[in-house]
Design an enzyme around this catalytic site. Structure first.
Site, PDB file in Angstrom:
ATOM      1  N   ASP A 199       0.859  -1.194   0.000  1.00  0.00           N
ATOM      2  CA  ASP A 199       0.000   0.000   0.000  1.00  0.00           C
ATOM      3  C   ASP A 199       0.896   1.245   0.000  1.00  0.00           C
ATOM      4  OD1 ASP A 199      -3.135   0.770   1.109  1.00  0.00           O
ATOM      5  OD2 ASP A 199      -1.552   2.250   1.415  1.00  0.00           O
ATOM      6  N   ASP A 234      -3.636   2.497  -5.317  1.00  0.00           N
ATOM      7  CA  ASP A 234      -2.497   2.545  -4.409  1.00  0.00           C
ATOM      8  C   ASP A 234      -2.284   1.243  -3.635  1.00  0.00           C
ATOM      9  OD1 ASP A 234      -4.309   2.679  -2.247  1.00  0.00           O
ATOM     10  OD2 ASP A 234      -2.889   3.913  -1.137  1.00  0.00           O
ATOM     11  N   GLU A 235      -2.855   0.127  -4.113  1.00  0.00           N
ATOM     12  CA  GLU A 235      -2.591  -1.120  -3.393  1.00  0.00           C
ATOM     13  C   GLU A 235      -2.753  -2.365  -4.248  1.00  0.00           C
ATOM     14  OE1 GLU A 235      -5.839  -2.204  -0.434  1.00  0.00           O
ATOM     15  OE2 GLU A 235      -6.206  -0.079  -0.778  1.00  0.00           O
TER      16      GLU A 235
HETATM   17  P1  DGT Z   1      -2.010   5.938   4.040  1.00  0.00           P
HETATM   18  O1  DGT Z   1      -2.744   5.817   5.334  1.00  0.00           O
HETATM   19  O2  DGT Z   1      -0.597   6.403   4.239  1.00  0.00           O
HETATM   20  O3  DGT Z   1      -2.118   4.707   3.174  1.00  0.00           O
HETATM   21  O4  DGT Z   1      -2.716   7.129   3.265  1.00  0.00           O
HETATM   22  P2  DGT Z   1      -3.472   7.123   1.881  1.00  0.00           P
HETATM   23  O5  DGT Z   1      -3.800   8.545   1.564  1.00  0.00           O
HETATM   24  O6  DGT Z   1      -2.679   6.405   0.821  1.00  0.00           O
HETATM   25  O7  DGT Z   1      -4.807   6.393   2.250  1.00  0.00           O
HETATM   26  P3  DGT Z   1      -5.565   5.178   1.576  1.00  0.00           P
HETATM   27  O8  DGT Z   1      -4.620   4.071   1.271  1.00  0.00           O
HETATM   28  O9  DGT Z   1      -6.707   4.867   2.469  1.00  0.00           O
HETATM   29  O10 DGT Z   1      -6.170   5.803   0.248  1.00  0.00           O
HETATM   30  C1  DGT Z   1      -5.455   5.875  -0.976  1.00  0.00           C
HETATM   31  C2  DGT Z   1      -5.890   7.109  -1.762  1.00  0.00           C
HETATM   32  O11 DGT Z   1      -7.291   7.073  -1.974  1.00  0.00           O
HETATM   33  C3  DGT Z   1      -5.614   8.425  -1.049  1.00  0.00           C
HETATM   34  O12 DGT Z   1      -4.313   8.938  -1.283  1.00  0.00           O
HETATM   35  C4  DGT Z   1      -6.711   9.323  -1.556  1.00  0.00           C
HETATM   36  C5  DGT Z   1      -7.856   8.404  -1.875  1.00  0.00           C
HETATM   37  N1  DGT Z   1      -8.862   8.478  -0.796  1.00  0.00           N
HETATM   38  C6  DGT Z   1      -8.887   7.802   0.376  1.00  0.00           C
HETATM   39  N2  DGT Z   1      -9.943   8.152   1.134  1.00  0.00           N
HETATM   40  C7  DGT Z   1     -10.635   9.074   0.396  1.00  0.00           C
HETATM   41  C8  DGT Z   1     -11.841   9.830   0.630  1.00  0.00           C
HETATM   42  O13 DGT Z   1     -12.500   9.744   1.680  1.00  0.00           O
HETATM   43  N3  DGT Z   1     -12.221  10.690  -0.375  1.00  0.00           N
HETATM   44  C9  DGT Z   1     -11.510  10.814  -1.568  1.00  0.00           C
HETATM   45  N4  DGT Z   1     -11.943  11.653  -2.506  1.00  0.00           N
HETATM   46  N5  DGT Z   1     -10.375  10.125  -1.810  1.00  0.00           N
HETATM   47  C10 DGT Z   1      -9.944   9.282  -0.839  1.00  0.00           C
HETATM   48 CA    CA Z   2      -2.261   4.192   0.919  1.00  0.00          CA
HETATM   49 CA    CA Z   3      -5.015   1.929   0.161  1.00  0.00          CA
END
Ligand code: DGT
Ligand code: CA
Ligand code: CA
Length: 364
Positions: free
Chosen positions: A10, A111-112
């Site tokens: 991820d 992203d995964e």
């Molecule tokens: P992390 O916790 O370091 O993996 O952070 P992220 O941002 O990679 O979080 P993830 O893996 O849950 O989500 C991957 C991408 O999906 C993130 O960069 C933006 C998008 N995303 C996640 N949650 C939301 C949301 O609630 N709304 C929108 N529009 N996009 C989202």
């Molecule tokens: Ca992520």
């Molecule tokens: Ca993810």
């Protein structure tokens, strides 16, 4: 079944990290990536934020106005609009690296991904750790992107493990350690358990995965239905027999055409785009897919090229929804348009299989 070795990879704070990669001066600042809504002004939601912004309570899904409030005193905070095309191009490159190291590669989202590497490492957990480090290094060297990897005998535990030491994490849970790894975790850490389910357990005074082991499968089935009940019963015991299934990054379907005359006339262009919507929609139907992102491409009379795209709330295969979003994107494109258009295109991406309802995160 022989013991498998499964990776869940991820990318860390993905959209925000992509922004940092192309503008390294952002790295030291709180960075929020925003989905501005159609209503204009500052309304909309945060897609994601880097870890500096998260320290101030900014996270995915909260309104942009809340994020601005929480970062009020951070004069260097940055709010950027989403740029899906750029994130997808980063994602495609990283996915290709991962795929090259897997026996079976399963794309899950931008992203995964899951990788089954059992044969590649001859079932050896030490070799698996070395392979994971090699993948992390290759992605970092070539793209400057960091990711977190979970390694375990199945998809469920690997998914939990990749989240365990974020960012830039590597967590290995060998079969003998599964129980000890899972028991202290919060119920919420099980993929697919949302705040509603967590709340029902909380009322029974159950907080950890260990607490949940006290419930028999009949009680769980009665409370949550057979499918979810059985899933929870198995999940808290680290049982998940779901194979890693070959699935490649969803590319996209698109159609493009040359207008009969160069034009900036809304209705004329829209009629042509609607025809393309129909054609793209037909392809999607034939392939048994749903789409979550809609885009248009316009090529101007000087042959320069622009794209606009929009993420929908849910995957769909509805033609009217496709047309409605294309119309909106055309409106936006024409507002900033100075010279006539020669060619126009429609694309849909973020595709998923209609039948693919079995993934561990879609039970609820
Ligand atoms: P992390 O916790 O370091 O993996 O952070 P992220 O941002 O990679 O979080 P993830 O893996 O849950 O989500 C991957 C991408 O999906 C993130 O960069 C933006 C998008 N995303 C996640 N949650 C939301 C949301 O609630 N709304 C929108 N529009 N996009 C989202
Ligand atoms: Ca992520
Ligand atoms: Ca993810």
């Amino acid at each position: 079944m022989e013991t498998r070795i499964v990776f869940h990879i991820d990318f860390d704070y993905f959209y925000a990290q992509c922004e940092e990669i192309r503008k390294p001066e952002l790295k030291s600042k709180p960075v929020c990536v925003c989905v501005f809504s159609d209503r204009g002004g500052g309304s909309g939601a945060i897609a994601t934020a880097n870890y500096t912004a998260r320290k101030f309570g900014v996270k995915s899904g909260i309104p942009i106005v809340f994020a601005k409030k929480r970062l009020e005193d951070q004069k260097d905070a940055v709010f950027l609009p989403v740029d899906f095309d750029f994130y997808i191009s980063m994602s495609e490159k990283a996915m290709e690296i991962m795929e090259n190291h897997a026996d079976i590669f399963e794309y899950v989202g931008k992203d995964e991904a899951f990788l089954d590497v059992t044969e590649k490492v001859s079932g050896d957990w030490e070799k698996a750790k070395k392979l994971a480090l090699a993948i992390k290094n290759e992605i970092k060297d070539k793209l400057n992107l960091t990711c977190s990897i979970g390694i375990s005998p199945n998809k469920l535990i690997s998914k939990i493990a990749s989240d365990f030491e974020k960012p830039d994490g590597l967590t290995i849970v060998i079969p003998e350690k599964v129980e000890g790894f899972l028991e202290p975790l919060k119920i919420r850490d099980i993929p697919g358990i949302g705040s509603k389910t967590e709340e029902s357990f909380s009322q029974m005074n159950l907080q950890t995965i260990k607490d949940l082991k006290g419930l028999d499968v009949f009680k769980l089935n009665k409370e949550f239905g057979r499918k979810s009940g059985t899933y929870i019963f198995n999940a808290v015991r680290g049982i998940d027999n779901e194979p890693v299934k070959k699935r490649e990054p969803n590319t996209q379907y698109s159609k493009i055409m040359t207008l009969k005359k160069d034009s900036m006339e809304f209705n004329f262009i829209l009629d042509n785009l609607k025809q393309l919507c129909n054609e793209v929609h037909q392809v999607v139907l034939n392939k048994n897919k749903m789409f979550k992102s809609v885009g248009i491409q316009v090529i101007q009379s000087d042959l320069s090229n622009k794209t606009k795209s929009k993420m929908l709330k849910n995957p769909t295969l509805n033609l009217e929804e496709l047309e409605k979003n294309v119309e909106q994107l055309l409106k936006e494109a024409l507002e900033e348009q100075k010279i006539p258009l020669r060619r126009v295109g429609v694309k849909v991406s973020e595709l998923s299989d209609i039948r693919d309802q079995s993934s561990i995160t879609s039970y609820f």
